[in-house]
Design a protein around this motif. Structure first.
Motif, PDB file in Angstrom:
ATOM      1  N   MET A   1       0.852  -1.175   0.000  1.00  0.00           N
ATOM      2  CA  MET A   1       0.000   0.000   0.000  1.00  0.00           C
ATOM      3  C   MET A   1       0.897   1.236   0.000  1.00  0.00           C
ATOM      4  SD  MET A   1      -3.124   0.979   2.618  1.00  0.00           S
ATOM      5  CE  MET A   1      -2.669  -0.291   3.700  1.00  0.00           C
ATOM      6  N   ARG A   2       1.153   1.808  -1.162  1.00  0.00           N
ATOM      7  CA  ARG A   2       2.112   2.907  -1.245  1.00  0.00           C
ATOM      8  C   ARG A   2       1.576   4.121  -1.974  1.00  0.00           C
ATOM      9  NH1 ARG A   2       5.553   2.751   2.466  1.00  0.00           N
ATOM     10  NH2 ARG A   2       7.482   3.156   1.427  1.00  0.00           N
ATOM     11  N   ASP A   3       0.275   4.211  -2.224  1.00  0.00           N
ATOM     12  CA  ASP A   3      -0.232   5.408  -2.871  1.00  0.00           C
ATOM     13  C   ASP A   3      -1.471   5.896  -2.118  1.00  0.00           C
ATOM     14  OD1 ASP A   3      -2.788   4.481  -4.394  1.00  0.00           O
ATOM     15  OD2 ASP A   3      -1.283   2.980  -4.920  1.00  0.00           O
ATOM     16  N   LEU A   4      -1.808   7.153  -2.327  1.00  0.00           N
ATOM     17  CA  LEU A   4      -2.907   7.747  -1.577  1.00  0.00           C
ATOM     18  C   LEU A   4      -4.257   7.110  -1.898  1.00  0.00           C
ATOM     19  CD1 LEU A   4      -1.992  11.548  -1.637  1.00  0.00           C
ATOM     20  CD2 LEU A   4      -1.556   9.850   0.140  1.00  0.00           C
ATOM     21  N   LEU A   7      -4.411   3.832   0.037  1.00  0.00           N
ATOM     22  CA  LEU A   7      -4.512   4.134   1.458  1.00  0.00           C
ATOM     23  C   LEU A   7      -5.905   4.659   1.805  1.00  0.00           C
ATOM     24  CD1 LEU A   7      -3.194   4.309   4.233  1.00  0.00           C
ATOM     25  CD2 LEU A   7      -2.259   6.540   3.567  1.00  0.00           C
ATOM     26  N   THR A   8      -6.449   5.528   0.968  1.00  0.00           N
ATOM     27  CA  THR A   8      -7.801   6.052   1.202  1.00  0.00           C
ATOM     28  C   THR A   8      -8.822   4.929   1.166  1.00  0.00           C
ATOM     29  OG1 THR A   8      -7.201   8.215   0.282  1.00  0.00           O
ATOM     30  CG2 THR A   8      -9.544   7.698   0.398  1.00  0.00           C
ATOM     31  N   ALA A   9      -8.694   4.017   0.225  1.00  0.00           N
ATOM     32  CA  ALA A   9      -9.620   2.881   0.137  1.00  0.00           C
ATOM     33  C   ALA A   9      -9.543   2.020   1.394  1.00  0.00           C
ATOM     34  CB  ALA A   9      -9.325   2.054  -1.110  1.00  0.00           C
ATOM     35  N   ALA A  10      -8.328   1.753   1.888  1.00  0.00           N
ATOM     36  CA  ALA A  10      -8.167   0.961   3.106  1.00  0.00           C
ATOM     37  C   ALA A  10      -8.766   1.688   4.311  1.00  0.00           C
ATOM     38  CB  ALA A  10      -6.688   0.655   3.342  1.00  0.00           C
ATOM     39  N   LEU A  11      -8.564   2.975   4.370  1.00  0.00           N
ATOM     40  CA  LEU A  11      -9.105   3.783   5.457  1.00  0.00           C
ATOM     41  C   LEU A  11     -10.634   3.776   5.434  1.00  0.00           C
ATOM     42  CD1 LEU A  11      -8.901   5.859   7.752  1.00  0.00           C
ATOM     43  CD2 LEU A  11      -8.505   7.614   5.992  1.00  0.00           C
ATOM     44  N   LYS A  12     -11.207   3.927   4.247  1.00  0.00           N
ATOM     45  CA  LYS A  12     -12.670   3.914   4.138  1.00  0.00           C
ATOM     46  C   LYS A  12     -13.232   2.537   4.477  1.00  0.00           C
ATOM     47  CE  LYS A  12     -14.430   6.167   0.634  1.00  0.00           C
ATOM     48  NZ  LYS A  12     -14.594   6.662  -0.753  1.00  0.00           N
ATOM     49  N   ALA A  13     -12.536   1.491   4.121  1.00  0.00           N
ATOM     50  CA  ALA A  13     -12.981   0.141   4.479  1.00  0.00           C
ATOM     51  C   ALA A  13     -12.953  -0.032   5.999  1.00  0.00           C
ATOM     52  CB  ALA A  13     -12.102  -0.905   3.798  1.00  0.00           C
ATOM     53  N   PHE A  14     -11.909   0.458   6.646  1.00  0.00           N
ATOM     54  CA  PHE A  14     -11.802   0.426   8.107  1.00  0.00           C
ATOM     55  C   PHE A  14     -12.969   1.186   8.728  1.00  0.00           C
ATOM     56  CE2 PHE A  14     -10.433   2.430  12.044  1.00  0.00           C
ATOM     57  CZ  PHE A  14      -9.844   1.391  12.750  1.00  0.00           C
ATOM     58  N   ARG A  15     -13.200   2.398   8.219  1.00  0.00           N
ATOM     59  CA  ARG A  15     -14.298   3.232   8.718  1.00  0.00           C
ATOM     60  C   ARG A  15     -15.649   2.558   8.504  1.00  0.00           C
ATOM     61  NH1 ARG A  15     -15.731   7.844   4.785  1.00  0.00           N
ATOM     62  NH2 ARG A  15     -16.538   5.982   3.771  1.00  0.00           N
ATOM     63  N   ASP A  16     -15.877   2.066   7.308  1.00  0.00           N
ATOM     64  CA  ASP A  16     -17.179   1.497   6.968  1.00  0.00           C
ATOM     65  C   ASP A  16     -17.471   0.216   7.748  1.00  0.00           C
ATOM     66  OD1 ASP A  16     -17.464   3.637   5.272  1.00  0.00           O
ATOM     67  OD2 ASP A  16     -17.054   2.496   3.444  1.00  0.00           O
ATOM     68  N   ALA A  17     -16.446  -0.570   8.036  1.00  0.00           N
ATOM     69  CA  ALA A  17     -16.643  -1.787   8.824  1.00  0.00           C
ATOM     70  C   ALA A  17     -17.160  -1.463  10.224  1.00  0.00           C
ATOM     71  CB  ALA A  17     -15.342  -2.584   8.907  1.00  0.00           C
ATOM     72  N   ARG A  18     -16.886  -0.254  10.682  1.00  0.00           N
ATOM     73  CA  ARG A  18     -17.293   0.171  12.020  1.00  0.00           C
ATOM     74  C   ARG A  18     -18.508   1.091  11.992  1.00  0.00           C
ATOM     75  NH1 ARG A  18     -12.481  -1.299  11.295  1.00  0.00           N
ATOM     76  NH2 ARG A  18     -11.232  -2.253  12.936  1.00  0.00           N
ATOM     77  N   ASP A  19     -19.040   1.356  10.794  1.00  0.00           N
ATOM     78  CA  ASP A  19     -20.194   2.239  10.619  1.00  0.00           C
ATOM     79  C   ASP A  19     -19.922   3.646  11.163  1.00  0.00           C
ATOM     80  OD1 ASP A  19     -22.742   2.953   9.737  1.00  0.00           O
ATOM     81  OD2 ASP A  19     -23.701   2.342  11.607  1.00  0.00           O
TER      82      ASP A  19
END
Length: 117
Positions: A1-4, A7-19
């Motif tokens: 994971m080396r581009d924005l 990273l944004t997609a991973a962050l949104k997946a983290f966020r969305d998994a937690r609602d």
């Protein structure tokens, strides 16, 4: 994971998994970004310049510095995503604007603001 984008997609997946998207209005994200910037600033409170410069050499302080920088980046990514901002493009454009405002021949070695010279 080396581009924005990744990273944004991973962050949104983290966020969305937690609602948590329900809490992420643009205003709330901007407030949170600034609170994290305050936590970064707090790492330097009451320190002498040489102590601040030494932060990266102390493993615990370096970790705190990395964590706060990461928190700021993560919130900035969410702000940019919410606002539809391409951060790479925005940064490139801002560098171009700054180059025009601060030409090397007038500002090399100077800390003056562009409208003060």
């Amino acid at each position: 994971m080396r581009d924005l984008t990744t990273l944004t997609a991973a962050l949104k997946a983290f966020r969305d998994a937690r609602d948590w998207a329900q809490f992420h209005s643009l205003r709330n994200l901007i407030v949170s970004l600034n609170l994290e910037a305050g936590e970064l600033l707090e790492l330097t409170q009451w320190l002498k310049d040489e102590e601040v410069e030494a932060l990266p050499t102390d493993p615990l302080k370096a970790e705190a510095l990395r964590d706060e920088c990461a928190d700021i980046l993560l919130y900035l990514l969410l702000v940019a995503d919410k606002a539809g901002i391409d951060l790479i493009e925005a940064a490139e454009q801002k560098l171009e604007k700054n180059a025009a405002k601060y030409p090397v021949d007038r500002f090399k070695g100077s800390r003056a603001k562009y409208d003060a010279v």
